[in-house]
Design a protein around this motif. Structure first.
Motif, PDB file in Angstrom:
ATOM      1  N   ALA A   1     -12.423  13.549  -8.466  1.00  0.00           N
ATOM      2  CA  ALA A   1     -11.532  14.673  -8.774  1.00  0.00           C
ATOM      3  C   ALA A   1     -11.899  15.852  -7.891  1.00  0.00           C
ATOM      4  N   TYR A   2     -10.890  16.523  -7.390  1.00  0.00           N
ATOM      5  CA  TYR A   2     -11.107  17.787  -6.686  1.00  0.00           C
ATOM      6  C   TYR A   2     -10.673  18.904  -7.624  1.00  0.00           C
ATOM      7  N   ASN A   3     -11.590  19.739  -7.992  1.00  0.00           N
ATOM      8  CA  ASN A   3     -11.291  20.859  -8.892  1.00  0.00           C
ATOM      9  C   ASN A   3     -10.531  20.393 -10.130  1.00  0.00           C
TER      10      ASN A   3
ATOM     11  N   ASP B   1     -10.484   4.629   8.961  1.00  0.00           N
ATOM     12  CA  ASP B   1      -9.447   5.433   8.312  1.00  0.00           C
ATOM     13  C   ASP B   1      -8.279   5.643   9.266  1.00  0.00           C
ATOM     14  N   GLU B   2      -7.248   4.884   9.080  1.00  0.00           N
ATOM     15  CA  GLU B   2      -6.055   4.959   9.923  1.00  0.00           C
ATOM     16  C   GLU B   2      -6.427   5.096  11.395  1.00  0.00           C
ATOM     17  N   PRO B   3      -7.196   4.151  11.891  1.00  0.00           N
ATOM     18  CA  PRO B   3      -7.708   4.337  13.252  1.00  0.00           C
ATOM     19  C   PRO B   3      -6.611   4.303  14.308  1.00  0.00           C
TER      20      PRO B   3
ATOM     21  N   VAL C   1      -7.528  14.825 -10.514  1.00  0.00           N
ATOM     22  CA  VAL C   1      -7.973  13.455 -10.247  1.00  0.00           C
ATOM     23  C   VAL C   1      -7.184  12.858  -9.076  1.00  0.00           C
ATOM     24  N   VAL C   2      -7.891  12.492  -8.020  1.00  0.00           N
ATOM     25  CA  VAL C   2      -7.208  11.917  -6.861  1.00  0.00           C
ATOM     26  C   VAL C   2      -7.580  10.453  -6.652  1.00  0.00           C
ATOM     27  N   LEU C   3      -8.560   9.986  -7.409  1.00  0.00           N
ATOM     28  CA  LEU C   3      -8.886   8.564  -7.418  1.00  0.00           C
ATOM     29  C   LEU C   3      -9.238   8.231  -8.864  1.00  0.00           C
TER      30      LEU C   3
ATOM     31  N   THR D   1      -4.771   2.344   5.716  1.00  0.00           N
ATOM     32  CA  THR D   1      -3.555   2.464   6.509  1.00  0.00           C
ATOM     33  C   THR D   1      -2.373   2.714   5.585  1.00  0.00           C
ATOM     34  N   HIS D   2      -1.313   3.263   6.137  1.00  0.00           N
ATOM     35  CA  HIS D   2      -0.092   3.260   5.341  1.00  0.00           C
ATOM     36  C   HIS D   2       0.958   2.400   6.037  1.00  0.00           C
ATOM     37  N   ASP D   3       0.479   1.609   6.994  1.00  0.00           N
ATOM     38  CA  ASP D   3       1.372   0.763   7.764  1.00  0.00           C
ATOM     39  C   ASP D   3       1.218  -0.680   7.298  1.00  0.00           C
TER      40      ASP D   3
ATOM     41  N   GLY E   1      -1.143   2.343   1.081  1.00  0.00           N
ATOM     42  CA  GLY E   1      -0.478   3.192   0.105  1.00  0.00           C
ATOM     43  C   GLY E   1       0.187   4.366   0.785  1.00  0.00           C
ATOM     44  N   PRO E   2       1.084   5.025   0.085  1.00  0.00           N
ATOM     45  CA  PRO E   2       1.766   6.174   0.678  1.00  0.00           C
ATOM     46  C   PRO E   2       0.805   7.345   0.863  1.00  0.00           C
ATOM     47  N   SER E   3       1.266   8.347   1.568  1.00  0.00           N
ATOM     48  CA  SER E   3       0.451   9.518   1.832  1.00  0.00           C
ATOM     49  C   SER E   3       0.031  10.186   0.527  1.00  0.00           C
ATOM     50  N   GLY E   4      -1.233  10.538   0.459  1.00  0.00           N
ATOM     51  CA  GLY E   4      -1.722  11.232  -0.713  1.00  0.00           C
ATOM     52  C   GLY E   4      -2.078  10.336  -1.876  1.00  0.00           C
ATOM     53  N   SER E   5      -2.102   9.019  -1.640  1.00  0.00           N
ATOM     54  CA  SER E   5      -2.371   8.111  -2.749  1.00  0.00           C
ATOM     55  C   SER E   5      -3.868   7.953  -3.005  1.00  0.00           C
ATOM     56  N   GLY E   6      -4.704   8.547  -2.148  1.00  0.00           N
ATOM     57  CA  GLY E   6      -6.133   8.500  -2.409  1.00  0.00           C
ATOM     58  C   GLY E   6      -6.909   7.520  -1.553  1.00  0.00           C
ATOM     59  N   LYS E   7      -6.297   7.012  -0.510  1.00  0.00           N
ATOM     60  CA  LYS E   7      -6.960   6.026   0.351  1.00  0.00           C
ATOM     61  C   LYS E   7      -8.179   6.617   1.053  1.00  0.00           C
ATOM     62  N   THR E   8      -7.956   7.753   1.701  1.00  0.00           N
ATOM     63  CA  THR E   8      -9.066   8.394   2.408  1.00  0.00           C
ATOM     64  C   THR E   8     -10.166   8.782   1.434  1.00  0.00           C
ATOM     65  N   THR E   9      -9.760   9.240   0.282  1.00  0.00           N
ATOM     66  CA  THR E   9     -10.736   9.621  -0.728  1.00  0.00           C
ATOM     67  C   THR E   9     -11.617   8.433  -1.110  1.00  0.00           C
ATOM     68  N   ALA E  10     -11.004   7.271  -1.267  1.00  0.00           N
ATOM     69  CA  ALA E  10     -11.776   6.073  -1.599  1.00  0.00           C
ATOM     70  C   ALA E  10     -12.790   5.778  -0.490  1.00  0.00           C
TER      71      ALA E  10
HETATM   72  N1  LIG Z   1     -10.813  18.454  -0.089  1.00  0.00           N
HETATM   73  C1  LIG Z   1      -9.799  18.326  -0.951  1.00  0.00           C
HETATM   74  N2  LIG Z   1      -9.585  19.243  -1.903  1.00  0.00           N
HETATM   75  C2  LIG Z   1      -8.579  19.124  -2.793  1.00  0.00           C
HETATM   76  N3  LIG Z   1      -7.710  18.102  -2.806  1.00  0.00           N
HETATM   77  C3  LIG Z   1      -7.863  17.157  -1.887  1.00  0.00           C
HETATM   78  C4  LIG Z   1      -8.901  17.202  -0.908  1.00  0.00           C
HETATM   79  N4  LIG Z   1      -8.800  16.117  -0.129  1.00  0.00           N
HETATM   80  C5  LIG Z   1      -7.743  15.426  -0.575  1.00  0.00           C
HETATM   81  N5  LIG Z   1      -7.170  16.037  -1.639  1.00  0.00           N
HETATM   82  C6  LIG Z   1      -6.027  15.543  -2.403  1.00  0.00           C
HETATM   83  O1  LIG Z   1      -6.321  14.253  -2.819  1.00  0.00           O
HETATM   84  C7  LIG Z   1      -5.181  13.425  -2.766  1.00  0.00           C
HETATM   85  C8  LIG Z   1      -5.505  12.160  -2.016  1.00  0.00           C
HETATM   86  O2  LIG Z   1      -5.864  12.484  -0.719  1.00  0.00           O
HETATM   87  P1  LIG Z   1      -6.244  11.396   0.338  1.00  0.00           P
HETATM   88  O3  LIG Z   1      -6.689  12.103   1.557  1.00  0.00           O
HETATM   89  O4  LIG Z   1      -7.187  10.429  -0.260  1.00  0.00           O
HETATM   90  O5  LIG Z   1      -4.845  10.701   0.592  1.00  0.00           O
HETATM   91  P2  LIG Z   1      -4.492   9.498   1.558  1.00  0.00           P
HETATM   92  O6  LIG Z   1      -4.079   8.363   0.715  1.00  0.00           O
HETATM   93  O7  LIG Z   1      -5.597   9.269   2.509  1.00  0.00           O
HETATM   94  O8  LIG Z   1      -3.214  10.072   2.300  1.00  0.00           O
HETATM   95  P3  LIG Z   1      -2.803  10.003   3.831  1.00  0.00           P
HETATM   96  O9  LIG Z   1      -2.141   8.691   4.027  1.00  0.00           O
HETATM   97  O10 LIG Z   1      -1.838  11.130   3.960  1.00  0.00           O
HETATM   98  O11 LIG Z   1      -4.027  10.190   4.636  1.00  0.00           O
HETATM   99  C9  LIG Z   1      -4.096  14.254  -2.121  1.00  0.00           C
HETATM  100  O12 LIG Z   1      -3.196  14.635  -3.119  1.00  0.00           O
HETATM  101  C10 LIG Z   1      -4.806  15.437  -1.550  1.00  0.00           C
HETATM  102  O13 LIG Z   1      -3.998  16.572  -1.651  1.00  0.00           O
END
Ligand SMILES: Nc1ncnc2c1ncn2[C@@H]1O[C@H](COP(=O)(O)OP(=O)(O)OP(=O)(O)O)[C@@H](O)[C@H]1O
Ligand SMILES: [Mg+2]
Lengths: 463, 266
Positions: free
Chosen positions: A28-30, A175-177, A33-35, A209-211, A52-61
């Motif tokens: 969770a960021y602040n 990460d989306e290389p 919950v993003v994952l 990836t989102h591809d 997954g689509p943008s913002g689905s939490g892939k990078t976070t994972a």
């Molecule tokens: N440092 C941060 N502080 C607050 N929220 C964040 C932070 N990093 C990511 N988020 C939020 O977490 C959610 C998931 O982000 P994440 O980067 O994991 O998405 P993603 O699946 O990698 O998307 P993309 O395909 O666009 O890269 C998003 O809604 C984003 O706004």
């Protein structure tokens, strides 16, 4: 899949056998919950794509594995070791981020040597050889003396991979290389990555990836994510052929998703089921034609499901030849050179059909019949009913493909009339050669007159 | 349209040239002219001489040059180390109170008049356990305190702009934080570091306010001597000394900026 320690020729730096395990990880960021309760296993040597689509939490994972974000709860394991509390520099994994982050003040070879020098894991005298090897694998040997700013995007990406590979990690996080590359370069690099993985069969790769093409091409298994949750995970083939959720069906490959009502469901030889379903019309009345589809689990009569039809598995047909078909009105015809994309209105639902180029494509407004083989049509739970987002924990089980679904039985539908649909599938391809009674003629205006007559008996049959 | 643009350009250049002449060229030109002047009654000097410059080199005023150079060098180096340290600390500190505290402490010397800084040092070290009154140390201290604030501002801005991806890439490759600092962050900050070194050096060379409070007879910096010369009516010698100081400071800045250009990677 063999543990590298057991392999005498292993060049890994004794970091165990690799593999990644997410154990109910929540980030969770602040307080946002993003994952959400993310559970996933990546076996040693396996390539898993996070799709997954943008913002689905892939990078976070990915960042949770690398140690750049701390899970609020749950554990992360790398190589069988719990790394949740370890700082990033003690985790020993290779990572390539979207913008590469090559050190601009270092030459290519210095970039690649960085990890080796920083970790002091190899003797100084050995470093040049290791650097050369990493550069060779990525095809960048002749650029060793350049600075990153003197390289193209694709070359920078290779250096980033070489830099990650030089420390010989058991786990590689990508990460989306390829996202910064143009389409042509991307497909080239995709092949390169596949080759690299064949060269390094012990390295586990988590590939964000989102591809869908990247995911299908590279990954052994695909984990589909949406809105911070794992939606579905399975082998690339499974996920494509037998998606279990509407979201996965829509995200992995293209698909037509039609609401249907189950009329009958019977067991099929290979452990799956064959269901006879009727398309729900827009008004909610279930008056459509009866068609047969595959179902991975039993469905009760009267249940509402979603029928997933891949556009390229649909054929245009003359009604009298195909009983596994439904009628529709052509709403749009797109000629794409070697292919035709046709949109039809089927009982109020838009259905897309992709086919090889037709000599006599239908015209807008024509009545056509769309047919398909029962094994190419999959019934999935309707998103409106039951659990909209399927239980991620059960979905996360690293289900080694159930043999029944990876090896679909040859078309011999037991529960339905032996549909000629199977034969009909390739017809659009050969259609241009054969003259008279081919399905393409179904698209001809002449048939439009017979077509309206057809739904009537179908309606009778429904009652 | 083109004509209009060109005319606009000319006007812009003219405006720029006017202000440039007024603010930069005129004072400095007059200064250099004065350095070679024997007598100046009308619009231009009536007679020229080289004696001002020789006087500047042969009498005690230029002893102050050594004092100034040493002071500036020491204080700008101290400022660079402290300012960089604080800037990195500011970046690393996560809680807001800590951040604000660091920022306030390093903003203070800029926020108050430099005379106040000098006075504060004088009061603090004229009595009690640490006696620095009349030493050269207190002058270097005063300069260091003043210019550290500028070094901190500059480096801190650069640290904020530094892409965390580099640090993270280094960490993912197994580099410990101190190794990352030495091999990645500091090299990437090099342009900002040399830039703030140059700025601190120049500021220290010209510092007068705080120095006036804490200087002693054996550690009198150049600006103080220039002030004294002018005060005693030796304007032209003062101008000559100033011209020499200006030349040396500029030379140092040029050398530093050469390093700086080389350190620019992108
Ligand atoms: N440092 C941060 N502080 C607050 N929220 C964040 C932070 N990093 C990511 N988020 C939020 O977490 C959610 C998931 O982000 P994440 O980067 O994991 O998405 P993603 O699946 O990698 O998307 P993309 O395909 O666009 O890269 C998003 O809604 C984003 O706004
Ligand atoms: Mg991302």
């Amino acid at each position: 899949m063999a543990a590298t320690d057991a392999d005498p020729t292993a060049r890994r730096t004794g970091r165990g056998s690799g593999g990644i395990r997410f154990d109910d990880v929540t980030v969770a960021y602040n307080g946002n919950v993003v994952l959400d309760s993310f559970t996933l296993d990546v076996a040693p040597g396996e390539v898993v794509a996070l799709l997954g689509p943008s913002g689905s939490g892939k990078t976070t994972a990915l960042r949770a594995v690398a140690g750049f974000v701390r899970p609020a709860s749950g554990r992360v394991h790398v190589g069988g070791r719990d790394v949740t509390d370890l700082p990033p520099y003690k985790r020993g994994l290779g990572m390539v981020v979207q913008q590469y982050a090559l050190f601009p003040h270092m030459r290519v070879e210095q970039n690649v040597a960085f990890g080796l020098k920083a970790q002091k894991i190899v003797a100084k005298s050995e470093i040049p050889a290791r650097v050369a090897e990493a550069l060779r694998m990525t095809g960048m040997a002749q650029y060793a003396k350049r600075y990153p700013r003197e390289l193209s995007g694709g070359q920078q990406q290779r250096v980033a991979i070489a830099r990650a590979l030089a420390i010989q990690p058991s786990v590689l996080l990508l990460d989306e290389p390829l996202s910064a590359l143009d389409a042509q370069l991307r497909s080239g690099m995709l092949a390169e990555l596949a080759r690299l993985h064949r060269e390094l069969p012990d390295v586990s790769i988590l590939y964000v990836t989102h591809d869908q093409i990247e995911a299908l091409t590279l990954a052994d298994r695909i984990a589909v994510m949406n809105e911070a949750r794992l939606v579905e995970v399975g082998t690339a083939r499974d996920l494509y052929k037998r998606p279990g959720t509407e979201f996965a069906a829509g995200f992995v490959g293209n698909s037509n998703l039609l609401p249907v009502t189950v009329a009958e469901c019977v067991a099929h030889g290979d452990g799956s089921f064959r269901a006879t379903v009727r398309i729900a019309t827009e008004s909610g009345a279930t008056t459509g034609e009866l068609v047969t589809a595959t179902c991975t689990e039993n469905a009760a009569a009267g249940e509402t499901r979603t029928l997933c039809l891949r556009p390229h598995f649909l054929g245009l047909a003359a009604a009298e030849h195909h009983d596994n078909a439904f009628s529709g009105t052509v709403t749009e015809v797109q000629w794409r050179g070697s292919a035709h994309r046709i949109f039809a209105d089927v009982h109020g639902h838009e259905v897309r059909l992709d086919t090889n180029e037709l000599r006599n494509p239908p015209a807008i407004g024509d009545e056509v019949w769309l047919h398909f083989s029962a094994e190419d049509a999959v019934l999935i739970p309707a998103s409106g009913t039951g659990s909209p987002s399927p239980d991620p924990v059960s979905a996360a089980e690293p289900a080694p493909a159930n043999p029944a679904s990876t090896e679909p039985a040859p078309a011999k539908p037991a529960s339905t009339k032996p549909a000629p649909a199977k034969d009909a599938v390739p017809i659009p391809a050969t259609a241009t050669g054969s003259p008279s009674p081919d399905p393409v003629s179904a698209a001809e205006p002449a048939l439009a007159e017979t077509a309206p007559a057809e739904p009537a008996p179908a309606e009778d049959a429904a009652r | 349209m083109l004509l209009y643009t060109r005319r606009a350009q000319r006007i812009a250049w003219a405006v720029f040239a006017f202000f440039f002449l007024l603010l930069f060229a005129l004072p400095f030109g007059v200064l250099v002219l004065a350095a070679f002047t024997k007598q100046w009654n009308g619009a231009f000097p009536s007679s020229y001489t080289f004696s001002n410059v020789t006087a500047a080199f042969h009498t005690d005023p230029l002893d102050g040059l050594e004092t100034s150079l040493i002071t500036a060098l020491l204080s700008s180096l101290i400022a660079l180390v402290l300012g960089t340290w604080a800037a990195l600390a500011l970046d690393a500190v996560r809680n807001r109170v800590g951040k604000t505290l660091i920022q306030t402490v390093f903003m203070l010397p800029i926020a108050v008049p430099s005379v106040v800084v000098g006075l504060a040092l004088l009061v603090a070290f004229s009595q009690g356990p640490v006696l620095l009154n009349g030493t050269n140390t207190i002058v270097v201290m005063a300069h260091s305190i003043l210019v550290t604030a500028y070094a901190f501002q500059q480096v801190s801005a650069a640290v904020t702009r530094l892409d965390p991806a580099y640090e993270q890439a280094a960490a993912s490759l197994g580099a410990r934080p101190y190794y990352t600092l030495l091999r990645v962050k500091l090299p990437l900050l090099l342009p900002a570091l040399t830039g703030s070194l140059a700025l601190c050096f120049a500021l220290s060379m010209g510092e007068l306010g705080a120095t006036a409070m804490v200087y002693s007879a054996n550690w009198t910096t150049l600006p103080l001597r220039i002030y004294a010369l002018d005060d005693r009516g030796h304007q032209f010698v003062a101008a000559a000394v100033t011209a020499v100081m200006m030349t040396i400071t500029l030379a140092v800045l040029l050398v530093v900026s050469r390093i700086r250009t080389r350190a620019n990677y992108r």
